[in-house]
Design a protein around this motif. Sequence first.
Motif, PDB file in Angstrom:
ATOM      1  N   VAL A 115       0.933  -1.092   0.141  1.00 46.06           N
ATOM      2  CA  VAL A 115       0.184   0.018  -0.169  1.00 46.06           C
ATOM      3  C   VAL A 115       0.820   0.943  -0.064  1.00 46.06           C
ATOM      4  N   LEU A 116       0.788   1.842  -0.984  1.00 45.72           N
ATOM      5  CA  LEU A 116       1.711   3.016  -1.439  1.00 45.72           C
ATOM      6  C   LEU A 116       1.014   4.420  -1.390  1.00 45.72           C
ATOM      7  N   THR A 117       2.056   5.470  -1.170  1.00 45.16           N
ATOM      8  CA  THR A 117       1.350   6.706  -1.318  1.00 45.16           C
ATOM      9  C   THR A 117       1.204   6.949  -2.956  1.00 45.16           C
ATOM     10  N   THR A 118       0.378   7.987  -3.140  1.00 48.55           N
ATOM     11  CA  THR A 118       0.317   8.564  -4.468  1.00 48.55           C
ATOM     12  C   THR A 118       0.617   9.993  -4.640  1.00 48.55           C
ATOM     13  N   ASP A 119       0.318  10.690  -5.842  1.00 48.43           N
ATOM     14  CA  ASP A 119       0.546  12.127  -5.988  1.00 48.43           C
ATOM     15  C   ASP A 119      -0.884  12.831  -5.502  1.00 48.43           C
ATOM     16  N   PHE A 120      -1.920  12.047  -4.940  1.00 48.36           N
ATOM     17  CA  PHE A 120      -2.884  12.622  -4.364  1.00 48.36           C
ATOM     18  C   PHE A 120      -2.765  12.458  -3.079  1.00 48.36           C
ATOM     19  N   PRO A 121      -2.871  13.459  -2.124  1.00 45.59           N
ATOM     20  CA  PRO A 121      -2.605  13.242  -0.629  1.00 45.59           C
ATOM     21  C   PRO A 121      -3.717  12.416   0.004  1.00 45.59           C
ATOM     22  N   ASP A 122      -4.941  12.438  -0.498  1.00 51.26           N
ATOM     23  CA  ASP A 122      -6.019  11.730   0.067  1.00 51.26           C
ATOM     24  C   ASP A 122      -6.189  10.617  -0.430  1.00 51.26           C
ATOM     25  N   THR A 123      -5.265   9.762  -1.126  1.00 47.08           N
ATOM     26  CA  THR A 123      -5.429   8.648  -1.889  1.00 47.08           C
ATOM     27  C   THR A 123      -4.011   7.850  -1.465  1.00 47.08           C
TER      28      THR A 123
END
Length: 191
Positions: free
Chosen positions: A174-182
């Motif tokens: 489970v990774l972070t994305t360019d979208f802070p809420d996603t």
Amino acid sequence: MPRKELRYTRAFKKWVREFSAAAAEDDYAELLRPIKHLELECSAKDALVSTVSLVSAVVAYCQMDGRDCEAFLKRQQYRLDSGGENEYCLIFDLTGLTGSYFGRILTDINFTSIDLEDLFNHLWPMSETAGFTDVYITRLDGKRIGKRELKRLYEQVASDMYYGYSEDELSVDVLTTDFPDTALIYAVETE
């Protein structure tokens, strides 16, 4: 057909009618909103077909496992801001060889009723593919997903996915994305 299965079949058909009618009335804007938020491409028709297929699969697996399906169906409101206990919008990438397919499921903080391990190899006839590689987890309140929440999401997803697979068979993150809420669930078979 047992009485309980008939009740869920009726409840599912009612949900499909109401969800589809709300989507058509809204010109599919609310259905496509989380997909566009992630800068993904999908037609309204394909998003609706994918969402109905996802909800149908979750209901089928709930029934097979003897779990209640009605609470899950009630959470699948057309409006993202319908209140209640929904915390996340999950966008599944079901894209195959025949086009772009993204479907959505609304869920609470625990992903109640959603069995990712079952969905991982589920056949999606509309895209002529099975399973998923990517699932986007977007907070409905738009707040940033922090490190603690990301860790909790990973533990929750890994616990579900590794229930039927070993870590030698499947890689899950489970990774972070360019979208802070996603956040992004990435799952791939290793063998």
